[in-house]
Enzyme design. Structure first.
Site: not given
Length: 437
Positions: A255, A376
């Site tokens: 997270a 990403c």
């Protein structure tokens, strides 16, 4: 006690820490500047100078080697990084007068024990200043400072046109984008509040705001009041892939720094339960502090290793988000050092770790629930190859996503690869439903 150096002196030390010691640019900048006595304007200049040098590192080295009889790799570390910072000022930051860049470099060489090399530094930089257009950089990848292995990999992963788009956009200076905490405010309300604090802010789409001349955003009262959090617009597509509903149980397995958990809470109206896990206790603490400040009571941070399966959590989640550790090539705009400190072995090792994480994550999804896998990066080995492997070995099926209309992207086998653009980083997203059959 705060250390006293010139802003360029700090820039050389920070660049040296990044390139010689393997430090992350954002961490090195925060550490060195936190110990400095520089004002906000000088800190901003140092940050710009270090990042701009990293963006253009290979082309800068190419120019230095053209004018120097000693190649960059044979120079003493301090001298090569001093020349890199100074040449960046000469070639890439127009606000710096040539004479100031050269003279400061000579002074720094002498101050740091290299008086004998100050004439060499002076000669190289004056030669560069006298011939600003020489040499030309005709090679596309050298112009954008991509190592050959990475340039070849990008072409394989994305194709020629998309690779050009990737390199050009990844070379841009990224804007600061924030997501309004819709539990406390609205997009329009936050724009008005920020403008009252003297921050130039512009709405971006329906969800984001671009900040300009904001300085350190943690000093803004709007930030301290929990009215927004920093987030990249490309990252929101992982949230959209969840197809969230009020009251859902959501697990965010990796997270930190917390943006996706915060956005999920906003999309669910602060209902349900969001379990925000991270391996590092200090990062979990930061998520907890931020969610309290924003009043996001549905988020429950916990320090936990996502590689270790917990039987007590078996099949409890409507949605599991695995935003996996990755090579990060989609974030080169913000972390240009990635171009130089990653290699193909990193891709292989991370792809294996990601498969282990996916196998654990799958066990937490209830029947008919969704597993969203995101990275990403743009490396196929970490992205679509992992998805194909996962679907062959686990009872999940792909769920089609609606691709963005305002971001460059590729769409393959219902997987979404967002390319870096003027206002967003690059992200890969796959949504997979646990089969009920």
């Amino acid at each position: 006690m705060k250390s006293q150096k010139s802003n360029r002196g700090y820039a050389v030390d920070i660049l040296s820490d990044i390139l010689e010691n393997g430090a992350y640019a954002n961490i090195a900048l925060r550490r060195f500047l936190g110990e400095s006595d520089l004002d906000s304007r000088d800190r901003a200049f140092v940050t710009e100078l270090v990042n701009e040098t990293l963006r253009n590192l290979l082309s800068i080295d190419y120019v230095i080697n053209h004018f120097s009889k000693i190649t960059v790799d044979k120079m003493k570390p301090y001298i090569r990084n001093l020349l890199r910072i100074s040449l960046c000022q000469l070639r890439h930051i127009e606000k710096t007068p040539d004479s100031a860049a050269v003279n400061e470099a000579v002074i720094l060489a002498k101050k740091n024990g290299y008086a004998g090399l100050s004439g060499f530094v002076n000669g190289v930089l004056r030669a560069v200043a006298r011939q600003p257009e020489i040499p030309s950089l005709d090679d596309f990848y050298m112009r954008y400072s991509y190592p050959k292995w990475l340039a070849g990999s990008l072409a394989k992963w994305l194709g020629p046109d998309e690779t050009r788009f990737f390199c050009e956009n990844s070379h841009m200076v990224p804007p600061v984008t924030v997501f309004p905490n819709t539990i406390k405010t609205t997009q329009a309300g936050l724009v008005e509040r920020l403008q009252s604090e003297g921050v130039e802010s512009t709405p971006l789409g329906d969800d984001f705001i671009v900040l300009r001349k904001s300085g350190d955003i943690t000093n803004l009262q709007a930030y301290q009041d929990g009215l927004f959090f920093v987030m990249d617009p490309g990252a929101l597509w992982a949230i959209k892939a969840m197809d969230l509903k009020s009251g859902f149980t959501v697990m965010d397995l990796c997270a930190a720094p917390g943006g996706k958990s915060f956005a999920t809470a906003c999309y669910m109206g602060n209902t349900g339960r969001i379990m925000a896990f991270d391996l590092h206790p200090h990062r979990t603490t930061l998520i907890n502090q931020a969610r309290k400040n924003m009043g996001l009571t549905c988020i429950h941070p916990e320090t936990r290793d996502a590689l270790e399966y917990d039987q007590n959590l078996h099949s409890i989640a409507d949605v599991v988000l695995l935003d996996a550790p990755c090579t990060g090539f989609g974030t080169i705009r913000k972390r240009p050092e990635i171009k130089y400190n990653r290699n193909f072995e990193d891709i292989t090792a991370l792809a294996e770790k990601q498969r282990q994480l996916l196998s654990v994550a799958a066990k937490y999804v209830k029947l008919g629930g969704v597993l969203v896998y995101s990275t990403c990066t743009v490396a196929r080995e970490e992205n679509i190859d992992n998805v194909r492997w996962f679907l062959q070995n686990h009872p999940f099926i792909m769920r089609r996503q609606n691709p963005p209309t305002d971001m460059g992207h590729l769409y393959e086998e219902d997987c979404l690869q967002i390319l870096p653009g003027p206002t967003n980083d690059g992200f890969f997203i796959a949504a997979m439903v646990r089969n009920t059959c």
